[in-house]
Design a protein around this motif. Structure first.
Motif, PDB file in Angstrom:
ATOM      1  N   GLU A 195       0.824  -1.219   0.000  1.00  0.00           N
ATOM      2  CA  GLU A 195       0.000   0.000   0.000  1.00  0.00           C
ATOM      3  C   GLU A 195       0.855   1.265   0.000  1.00  0.00           C
ATOM      4  OE1 GLU A 195       0.807  -1.685   2.546  1.00  0.00           O
ATOM      5  OE2 GLU A 195       0.836  -0.449   4.353  1.00  0.00           O
ATOM      6  N   SER A 247      -3.544  -4.139  -2.681  1.00  0.00           N
ATOM      7  CA  SER A 247      -2.733  -2.995  -3.097  1.00  0.00           C
ATOM      8  C   SER A 247      -1.708  -3.399  -4.140  1.00  0.00           C
ATOM      9  CB  SER A 247      -2.037  -2.371  -1.883  1.00  0.00           C
ATOM     10  OG  SER A 247      -2.995  -1.846  -0.985  1.00  0.00           O
ATOM     11  N   PRO A 278      -7.390   0.468  -1.544  1.00  0.00           N
ATOM     12  CA  PRO A 278      -6.077  -0.169  -1.761  1.00  0.00           C
ATOM     13  C   PRO A 278      -4.991   0.834  -2.152  1.00  0.00           C
ATOM     14  CG  PRO A 278      -7.489  -0.487  -3.677  1.00  0.00           C
ATOM     15  CD  PRO A 278      -8.319   0.264  -2.668  1.00  0.00           C
ATOM     16  N   THR A 279      -5.368   2.087  -2.361  1.00  0.00           N
ATOM     17  CA  THR A 279      -4.404   3.125  -2.759  1.00  0.00           C
ATOM     18  C   THR A 279      -4.491   4.292  -1.775  1.00  0.00           C
ATOM     19  OG1 THR A 279      -6.030   4.175  -4.221  1.00  0.00           O
ATOM     20  CG2 THR A 279      -4.613   2.506  -5.211  1.00  0.00           C
ATOM     21  N   ASP A 298     -12.220   3.792   5.825  1.00  0.00           N
ATOM     22  CA  ASP A 298     -10.831   4.226   6.030  1.00  0.00           C
ATOM     23  C   ASP A 298     -10.754   5.464   6.930  1.00  0.00           C
ATOM     24  OD1 ASP A 298      -9.228   2.381   4.137  1.00  0.00           O
ATOM     25  OD2 ASP A 298     -10.841   3.099   2.862  1.00  0.00           O
TER      26      ASP A 298
END
Ligand SMILES: *Cc1c(COP(=O)(O)O)cnc(C)c1O
Length: 362
Positions: free
Chosen positions: A170, A202, A226-227, A335
């Motif tokens: 990541e 990622s 994932p980014t 997140d």
């Protein structure tokens, strides 16, 4: 309304999970994309999630424990179902009987699985895990060299993939990624030609160098970004909402919750919801983050307790007792929730409790 008396509800969007899987598959043309459904599909219900992925065309699944694999084996006919955490001594016959594939990561695991293959007189499927820098599971360089020097060690095994796991995918600029790529290529060169499995969520976004014959995403399927630091390319999957149980006015100077860790700076309103750390709503949310009602932010104030959390509703005059506020959802991405609690989205999802009324949206 909550005819069953539930205080909070958890909605899991299976269509979004399927769409996330398809979009990952489109980004990984070099080979199929598996579904990692360990830890009960990251807390979202593996017996719902795995069949939904299967219906979308997914044919490779990973759990961490044999018990997790057995719970979904009948729903995934013909699919590869592999156990990441290896082959515990004594479980070999159960793996073979239920067509569960172990990920072999020690010489002892390889020897025990090969011995069973000889005993049964048939080839047994396996993945071979090589350690390329995480130092957690998988054969190290010396073990791999010993294996390469003894071709009989793998006889009787139907090695489906050789795999390794990225420690920092990541963080695209982390040089550990290139180092693992180099070591994986070197490890594969010592082995007979085998399909390879490399990227997690990622890793799929690290570019074509990290593409392989089988990607193994988990988090991205479930809407975790994932980014990190860039816009989330995945669709949100989870919505957690809680009902306002009580709404009270408080005076300036009034303290809220255990040990008075928050004191009202002005006269205001406190909304109490029936979600606490016993629901996996972590105590580290205390005085951090917020819930959302109709676009308005309700800051979390005071300690999170076992069964309750308090919100500052002073700036949300429309809020009433009985209204539902969003804790995780499109207005409050997992997140961001994780960041407020000082953790990652993986821990937020896998902590989700058992008292929520759960609904899986097809
Ligand atoms: C958990 C796990 C994955 C999935 O990782 P995500 O970051 O959730 O995509 C893949 N491979 C291994 C070995 C894992 O342990």
């Amino acid at each position: 309304m909550t005819a069953d008396g539930s205080l909070a509800r958890l909605e899991i969007d299976l269509a979004a999970i399927r769409e996330n899987w398809r979009s990952l598959a489109a980004r990984h043309p070099s080979g199929p994309v598996a579904g990692v459904v360990k830890a009960d599909a990251y807390g979202l219900g593996a017996t719902h999630v795995a069949p939904a992925l299967f219906a979308a065309g997914c044919r490779h699944f990973f759990t961490a424990h044999l018990s997790e694999a057995l719970a979904i084996r009948p729903r995934l006919p013909g699919a590869l179902l592999a156990v990441l955490n290896g082959l515990p001594p004594g479980s070999e016959a159960s793996f073979a009987h239920h067509d569960v594939t172990p990920v072999l990561g020690t010489p002892d695991e390889i020897a025990r699985w090969a011995a069973l293959a000889r005993q049964l007189g048939r080839r047994l499927p396996a993945l071979l895990h090589v350690d390329t820098g995480m130092h957690r599971l998988g054969l190290d360089a010396a073990q791999l060299a010993a294996l390469a020097a003894d071709p009989t060690a793998l006889s009787g095994l139907d090695l489906r993939y050789v795999m390794t796991h990225l420690a920092a995918s990541e963080v695209p600029e982390d040089p550990a990624n290139a180092a693992q790529h180099r070591r994986f290529a070197a490890a594969c060169a010592l082995l007979p030609p085998l399909p390879r499995s490399f990227a997690n969520s990622s890793g799929i976004f690290l570019g074509p160098d990290f593409a392989s014959d089988l990607a193994r995403p988990g988090a991205a399927l479930y809407g975790i970004n994932p980014t990190p630091g860039r816009p989330n390319p995945m669709r949100p999957v989870v919505r957690l909402s809680a009902r306002v149980l009580a709404l009270r006015t408080i005076a300036a100077g009034a303290a809220v919750g255990y040990n008075a860790t928050w004191t009202a700076p002005r006269p205001g309103r406190i909304a109490t919801i029936g979600v606490g750390y016993a629901d996996g709503w972590l105590r580290s949310h205390s005085n951090h983050g917020h819930a959302v009602f109709d676009g308005a932010m309700l800051p979390l104030v005071g300690r999170v307790s076992m069964d309750l959390t308090t919100l500052d509703a002073t700036d949300c005059p429309a809020l009433r007792e009985g209204d539902w506020v969003e804790l995780i959802g499109p207005a409050r991405p997992v997140d961001e929730v994780a960041q407020a609690a000082g953790t990652n989205g993986y821990e937020i999802l896998t902590s989700l409790g058992r008292r929520y009324r759960r609904a899986w949206l097809a």
